[in-house]
Design a protein around this motif. Structure first.
Motif, PDB file in Angstrom:
ATOM      1  N   PHE A 162       0.993  -1.198  -0.099  1.00  0.00           N
ATOM      2  CA  PHE A 162       0.125  -0.040  -0.137  1.00  0.00           C
ATOM      3  C   PHE A 162       0.887   1.326   0.074  1.00  0.00           C
ATOM      4  O   PHE A 162       0.700   2.021  -0.980  1.00  0.00           O
ATOM      5  CB  PHE A 162      -1.100  -0.076   1.121  1.00  0.00           C
ATOM      6  CG  PHE A 162      -1.666   0.971   1.580  1.00  0.00           C
ATOM      7  CD1 PHE A 162      -2.841   1.520   0.632  1.00  0.00           C
ATOM      8  CD2 PHE A 162      -1.579   2.240   2.492  1.00  0.00           C
ATOM      9  CE1 PHE A 162      -3.498   2.767   0.963  1.00  0.00           C
ATOM     10  CE2 PHE A 162      -2.217   3.286   2.846  1.00  0.00           C
ATOM     11  CZ  PHE A 162      -3.323   3.587   2.022  1.00  0.00           C
ATOM     12  N   THR A 163       1.824   1.250   0.881  1.00  0.00           N
ATOM     13  CA  THR A 163       2.975   2.212   0.992  1.00  0.00           C
ATOM     14  C   THR A 163       4.219   2.019   1.871  1.00  0.00           C
ATOM     15  O   THR A 163       3.901   0.883   2.463  1.00  0.00           O
ATOM     16  CB  THR A 163       2.112   3.613   1.401  1.00  0.00           C
ATOM     17  OG1 THR A 163       3.006   4.739   1.405  1.00  0.00           O
ATOM     18  CG2 THR A 163       1.883   3.387   3.008  1.00  0.00           C
ATOM     19  N   GLU A 164       4.868   2.868   1.637  1.00  0.00           N
ATOM     20  CA  GLU A 164       6.222   2.525   2.387  1.00  0.00           C
ATOM     21  C   GLU A 164       6.752   3.755   2.905  1.00  0.00           C
ATOM     22  O   GLU A 164       6.618   4.953   2.562  1.00  0.00           O
ATOM     23  CB  GLU A 164       7.339   2.195   1.603  1.00  0.00           C
ATOM     24  CG  GLU A 164       8.747   1.953   1.967  1.00  0.00           C
ATOM     25  CD  GLU A 164       9.679   1.538   0.947  1.00  0.00           C
ATOM     26  OE1 GLU A 164      10.743   0.884   1.450  1.00  0.00           O
ATOM     27  OE2 GLU A 164       9.644   2.019  -0.339  1.00  0.00           O
ATOM     28  N   LEU A 165       6.960   3.696   4.564  1.00  0.00           N
ATOM     29  CA  LEU A 165       7.540   4.781   5.356  1.00  0.00           C
ATOM     30  C   LEU A 165       8.938   4.669   5.618  1.00  0.00           C
ATOM     31  O   LEU A 165       9.508   3.337   6.036  1.00  0.00           O
ATOM     32  CB  LEU A 165       6.767   4.829   6.466  1.00  0.00           C
ATOM     33  CG  LEU A 165       5.809   5.630   6.830  1.00  0.00           C
ATOM     34  CD1 LEU A 165       4.955   5.659   8.121  1.00  0.00           C
ATOM     35  CD2 LEU A 165       5.635   6.844   6.199  1.00  0.00           C
ATOM     36  N   VAL A 166       9.997   5.580   5.711  1.00  0.00           N
ATOM     37  CA  VAL A 166      11.319   5.316   5.835  1.00  0.00           C
ATOM     38  C   VAL A 166      11.521   6.347   6.925  1.00  0.00           C
ATOM     39  O   VAL A 166      11.190   7.692   6.977  1.00  0.00           O
ATOM     40  CB  VAL A 166      12.176   5.737   4.572  1.00  0.00           C
ATOM     41  CG1 VAL A 166      13.543   5.893   5.054  1.00  0.00           C
ATOM     42  CG2 VAL A 166      11.988   5.035   3.449  1.00  0.00           C
ATOM     43  N   LYS A 167      12.251   5.860   8.038  1.00  0.00           N
ATOM     44  CA  LYS A 167      12.317   6.789   9.138  1.00  0.00           C
ATOM     45  C   LYS A 167      13.401   7.781   8.846  1.00  0.00           C
ATOM     46  O   LYS A 167      13.159   9.046   9.399  1.00  0.00           O
ATOM     47  CB  LYS A 167      12.976   5.825  10.414  1.00  0.00           C
ATOM     48  CG  LYS A 167      13.261   6.692  11.778  1.00  0.00           C
ATOM     49  CD  LYS A 167      13.802   5.505  12.727  1.00  0.00           C
ATOM     50  CE  LYS A 167      13.754   6.313  13.917  1.00  0.00           C
ATOM     51  NZ  LYS A 167      14.234   5.101  15.126  1.00  0.00           N
ATOM     52  N   ASP A 213      -0.513   7.677  11.410  1.00  0.00           N
ATOM     53  CA  ASP A 213      -1.178   8.189  10.319  1.00  0.00           C
ATOM     54  C   ASP A 213      -1.715   7.159   9.427  1.00  0.00           C
ATOM     55  O   ASP A 213      -2.602   7.229   8.783  1.00  0.00           O
ATOM     56  CB  ASP A 213      -0.362   9.608   9.573  1.00  0.00           C
ATOM     57  CG  ASP A 213      -0.305  10.848  10.750  1.00  0.00           C
ATOM     58  OD1 ASP A 213      -1.151  10.823  11.406  1.00  0.00           O
ATOM     59  OD2 ASP A 213       0.555  11.566  10.496  1.00  0.00           O
ATOM     60  N   VAL A 214      -0.524   6.561   8.934  1.00  0.00           N
ATOM     61  CA  VAL A 214      -1.116   5.346   7.935  1.00  0.00           C
ATOM     62  C   VAL A 214      -1.847   4.507   8.317  1.00  0.00           C
ATOM     63  O   VAL A 214      -2.857   4.032   7.667  1.00  0.00           O
ATOM     64  CB  VAL A 214       0.405   4.833   7.347  1.00  0.00           C
ATOM     65  CG1 VAL A 214       0.146   3.659   6.265  1.00  0.00           C
ATOM     66  CG2 VAL A 214       1.465   5.801   6.746  1.00  0.00           C
ATOM     67  N   VAL A 215      -1.749   3.860   9.633  1.00  0.00           N
ATOM     68  CA  VAL A 215      -2.693   3.048  10.288  1.00  0.00           C
ATOM     69  C   VAL A 215      -4.164   3.591  10.226  1.00  0.00           C
ATOM     70  O   VAL A 215      -5.124   2.930   9.819  1.00  0.00           O
ATOM     71  CB  VAL A 215      -2.171   2.694  11.538  1.00  0.00           C
ATOM     72  CG1 VAL A 215      -3.335   2.126  12.465  1.00  0.00           C
ATOM     73  CG2 VAL A 215      -0.899   1.815  11.709  1.00  0.00           C
ATOM     74  N   ALA A 216      -4.221   4.969  10.340  1.00  0.00           N
ATOM     75  CA  ALA A 216      -5.467   5.426  10.280  1.00  0.00           C
ATOM     76  C   ALA A 216      -6.102   5.686   8.931  1.00  0.00           C
ATOM     77  O   ALA A 216      -7.222   4.935   8.918  1.00  0.00           O
ATOM     78  CB  ALA A 216      -5.371   6.836  10.862  1.00  0.00           C
ATOM     79  N   LEU A 257      -5.414   3.189   6.807  1.00  0.00           N
ATOM     80  CA  LEU A 257      -5.795   1.680   6.410  1.00  0.00           C
ATOM     81  C   LEU A 257      -7.080   1.125   7.024  1.00  0.00           C
ATOM     82  O   LEU A 257      -7.280   0.156   6.906  1.00  0.00           O
ATOM     83  CB  LEU A 257      -4.320   0.928   6.813  1.00  0.00           C
ATOM     84  CG  LEU A 257      -3.264   0.830   5.726  1.00  0.00           C
ATOM     85  CD1 LEU A 257      -2.099   0.114   6.676  1.00  0.00           C
ATOM     86  CD2 LEU A 257      -3.662   0.165   4.584  1.00  0.00           C
ATOM     87  N   GLY A 258      -7.457   2.014   8.027  1.00  0.00           N
ATOM     88  CA  GLY A 258      -8.750   1.803   8.731  1.00  0.00           C
ATOM     89  C   GLY A 258      -8.484   1.717  10.038  1.00  0.00           C
ATOM     90  O   GLY A 258      -9.611   1.417  10.762  1.00  0.00           O
ATOM     91  N   GLY A 259      -7.319   1.404  10.693  1.00  0.00           N
ATOM     92  CA  GLY A 259      -7.009   1.663  12.154  1.00  0.00           C
ATOM     93  C   GLY A 259      -7.354   0.260  12.762  1.00  0.00           C
ATOM     94  O   GLY A 259      -7.586   0.434  13.987  1.00  0.00           O
TER      95      GLY A 259
END
Length: 256
Positions: A224-229, A243-246, A248-250
């Motif tokens: 779905f997406t990727e986050l880099v620290k 934010d991404v979890v939210a 995705l529906g939380g």
């Protein structure tokens, strides 16, 4: 140039038979480089565990390829798969998976024993990893004689002992209370930072995920997406994950 340890290329996984086919993984591709700590997150049923199981050689892909240190897992014969797993993969499970009839030392040494290392070599390797994880004093005890935290350290030592190409962690903090979970994820992070272990971890927990260098979010079998620290603090990264979890529906555990 960074050394690529894991490469997942256009992997698909189907379950079921004609007329009732479920696509668990849908053309997933990504790489993990030496020394990285990568997390995989996503709602229940998104394909996280299926993905981990295909990399762990527990499950076979329907199509695509998975390479560990340039070796295509999909081409390894059934006869050779157990040996490949013992020599290249480390595992940290949610429930430790220690054998109650073996001492802590014997649990840690199991893969080396199976691979027929010399006893002197096994003892030296066990002492070294036990020293790194602070469990030298419990090596002669049995799992039931040790605390949950000591069992966790034993599980980490067992994952490290063969110097695996990659450690696969499946919901390692899932069954723990908040304090124990924090101690365990700090220990796993230490394996990565101090000992250079390459780790791929599936987790539902945003706090646990915030210790990673990078998070892959999976939804409906796709990335779905990727986050880099990057240069973010762990707290900033934690908030980005929330934010991404939210989005995705939380329905991932996101509060600690």
């Amino acid at each position: 140039m960074m050394n690529k340890i894991l490469s997942v290329e256009n992997v698909e996984k189907y379950y079921g038979s004609k007329g009732n086919v479920v696509k668990a993984l849908d053309l997933i591709s990504f790489d993990v480089f030496k020394g990285e700590f990568v997390g995989v997150m996503g709602p229940s049923g998104s394909g996280k565990t299926t993905l981990l199981n295909t990399i762990a050689t527990i499950d076979e892909v329907s199509s695509g390829s998975i390479y560990i240190d340039n070796k295509d897992l999909t081409k390894i014969t059934t006869k050779d798969i157990a040996k490949f797993r013992r020599e290249n993969l480390g595992f940290i499970f949610q429930d430790f998976n220690l054998l109650d009839t073996l001492t802590i030392q014997e649990n840690i040494a199991l893969a080396l024993t199976i691979n027929r290392y010399k006893k002197s070599e096994i003892d030296a390797k066990v002492r070294k990893v036990a020293s790194e994880l602070g469990i030298e004093e419990i090596l002669s005890k049995y799992p039931y004689e040790t605390s949950g935290g000591q069992k966790q350290r034993c599980a980490c030592a067992r994952a490290l002992i063969t110097n695996p190409k990659i450690i696969l962690a499946d919901e390692p903090t899932g069954a723990l209370d908040s304090r124990s979970a924090q101690l365990l994820i700090e220990m796993i992070s230490g394996l990565n930072k101090q000992l250079g272990a390459t780790i791929l971890m599936v987790t539902h927990d945003s706090f646990t995920a915030s210790y990673c260098d990078r998070i892959l979010f999976i939804k409906d079998g796709k990335i779905f997406t990727e986050l880099v620290k990057g240069a973010n603090t762990r707290k900033q990264f934690f908030n980005q994950i929330l934010d991404v979890v939210a989005l995705l529906g939380g329905d991932i555990r996101d509060v600690r």
